[in-house]
Write an enzyme that holds these catalytic residues in place. Structure first.
Site, PDB file in Angstrom:
ATOM      1  N   LYS A  47       0.874  -1.677   0.013  1.00  0.00           N
ATOM      2  CA  LYS A  47      -0.198   0.058   0.025  1.00  0.00           C
ATOM      3  C   LYS A  47       0.863   0.912   0.090  1.00  0.00           C
ATOM      4  O   LYS A  47       1.675   1.917   0.616  1.00  0.00           O
ATOM      5  CB  LYS A  47      -0.767   0.041   1.499  1.00  0.00           C
ATOM      6  CG  LYS A  47      -1.893   1.290   1.702  1.00  0.00           C
ATOM      7  CD  LYS A  47      -2.949   1.941   0.098  1.00  0.00           C
ATOM      8  CE  LYS A  47      -3.365   2.600   0.383  1.00  0.00           C
ATOM      9  NZ  LYS A  47      -4.243   3.123  -0.695  1.00  0.00           N
ATOM     10  N   CYS A 130      -2.368  10.265  -6.118  1.00  0.00           N
ATOM     11  CA  CYS A 130      -3.470   9.765  -4.830  1.00  0.00           C
ATOM     12  C   CYS A 130      -4.760  10.582  -5.553  1.00  0.00           C
ATOM     13  O   CYS A 130      -4.480  11.988  -5.753  1.00  0.00           O
ATOM     14  CB  CYS A 130      -3.003  10.102  -4.103  1.00  0.00           C
ATOM     15  SG  CYS A 130      -4.628   9.225  -2.809  1.00  0.00           S
TER      16      CYS A 130
HETATM   17  O1  RRO Z   1      -5.272   5.677  -0.801  1.00  0.00           O
HETATM   18  C1  RRO Z   1      -6.250   6.074  -1.881  1.00  0.00           C
HETATM   19  O2  RRO Z   1      -7.507   6.289  -1.845  1.00  0.00           O
HETATM   20  C2  RRO Z   1      -5.854   6.106  -3.390  1.00  0.00           C
HETATM   21  C3  RRO Z   1      -4.489   6.474  -3.552  1.00  0.00           C
HETATM   22 BR1  RRO Z   1      -3.309   6.032  -2.009  1.00  0.00          BR
HETATM   23  C4  RRO Z   1      -4.322   5.944  -4.594  1.00  0.00           C
HETATM   24  O3  RRO Z   1      -3.258   6.067  -5.183  1.00  0.00           O
HETATM   25  N1  RRO Z   1      -5.223   5.825  -5.868  1.00  0.00           N
HETATM   26  C5  RRO Z   1      -6.451   5.356  -5.229  1.00  0.00           C
HETATM   27  O4  RRO Z   1      -7.582   5.489  -6.012  1.00  0.00           O
HETATM   28  N2  RRO Z   1      -7.112   5.483  -3.643  1.00  0.00           N
END
Ligand code: RRO
Length: 313
Positions: A47, A130
């Protein structure tokens, strides 16, 4: 006939199978990542990590539909140290990629300095896309910010580095971003992140389906496959050959992966379909891709990688 191989590599990392999880799916905890590594996946990505652990956005923050998903997770993660420890203690012989996503330029640099100083020698992926941290726009939609970030990163970072990009939609965007990326000793790009700030609604209840950000969130799954194919293709046509490509977006079966590789993907990541089906999906994807290659007479991914043809009228 000799044996079909679906192995792939990026930098010094060898992947016996070309499928891994997309960052953010089945990778927040050691248990999740162990499950991916114990499946037929080629490796695992963590993650996206921040310097400190984060709880992420309020629930519900993920929703599946027939054709894909919407998420506004908001970077829930156990913190960089947790993922570095996991990698250090892992006994796997598969690659573990480390994803980093600071919520500021300063945090990204701090995190990468920690990685540079650590014993980690694998692929590190800096997430510039993100879509779900409130008040923080996606860095990679701001060309000056990409350049400023990479100038600062490459002033000290010498290990293999990739960047996770958001989807682009205009040919001039591909030109501009590729021109910037080609100036650096970047190991790879990962394209695409979810399509940011989409909206899925439930007509029955006449409401949005996730709580954060008024229901807006990143769209994944079959909805985004043509966008992923276009981004992989457009960047393969524009990036210098040393920069490899991880293709991500809308992979449900071996044929989807075949198409991404035809557009130029070196490795393929699976997000929404993995969330829906679990890590046993990797065995199915390996088998389906191998079967397609068998039918077409291909023995290695390099036999068709990036070889998409012009319109055959
Ligand atoms: O954690 C998120 O909400 C998230 C991330 Br970091 C990302 O790079 N892409 C996404 O769809 N969700």
């Amino acid at each position: 006939m000799s044996k079909i191989s679906i192995s792939a590599s990026i930098s010094h990392e060898q992947f016996e199978h070309p499928f891994i999880n997309a960052a953010g799916v089945f990778d927040e905890t050691a248990k999740d990542m162990d499950e991916v590594l114990n499946s037929e996946a080629g490796g695992v990505t963590t993650k996206s990590a921040t310097l400190e652990p984060r709880p992420g956005n309020p629930l519900p923050r993920y929703y599946n539909t027939e054709f894909g998903s919407i998420n506004s997770m908001g970077l829930p993660n156990q913190g960089l140290e947790y993922y570095l420890d996991y990698i250090k203690n892992s006994k796997t012989n598969k690659p573990i990629d480390l994803s980093i996503s600071g919520t500021s330029m300063e945090d990204n640099l701090k995190a990468l300095k920690i990685v540079q100083a650590s014993s980690f020698e694998g692929l590190c992926e800096l997430n510039l896309s993100c879509p779900n941290v409130v008040g923080k726009p996606q860095i990679a939609y701001d060309y000056d910010a990409i350049k400023e970030t990479l100038d600062a990163v490459f002033s000290f970072y010498t290990k293999p580095l990739g960047v996770k990009l958001p989807p682009y939609f205009d040919l001039q965007q591909y030109d501009a971003v590729a021109k910037i990326l080609n100036q650096y000793t970047l190991t790879y790009i990962n394209t695409i992140n979810s399509v940011g700030n989409g909206l899925i609604i439930d007509p029955e209840t006449e409401s949005v389906v996730i709580k954060p950000k008024g229901g807006f969130g990143g769209i994944g799954g079959s909805y985004v496959k043509p966008v992923a194919l276009a981004n992989v293709r457009a960047f393969r046509q524009r990036l210098k050959p040393e920069i490899k490509i991880i293709g991500t977006g809308g992979v449900n079966n071996g044929l989807d992966a075949f198409e991404l590789i035809l557009c130029g993907a070196d490795l393929v990541e699976v997000g929404t379909a993995l969330a829906k089906e679990g890590p046993q999906i990797f065995e199915r994807l390996n088998n389906e891709l191998t079967q397609i290659m068998k039918e077409k007479g291909y023995q290695n991914l390099s036999d068709f990688r990036g070889k998409l043809k012009e319109y055959q009228g």
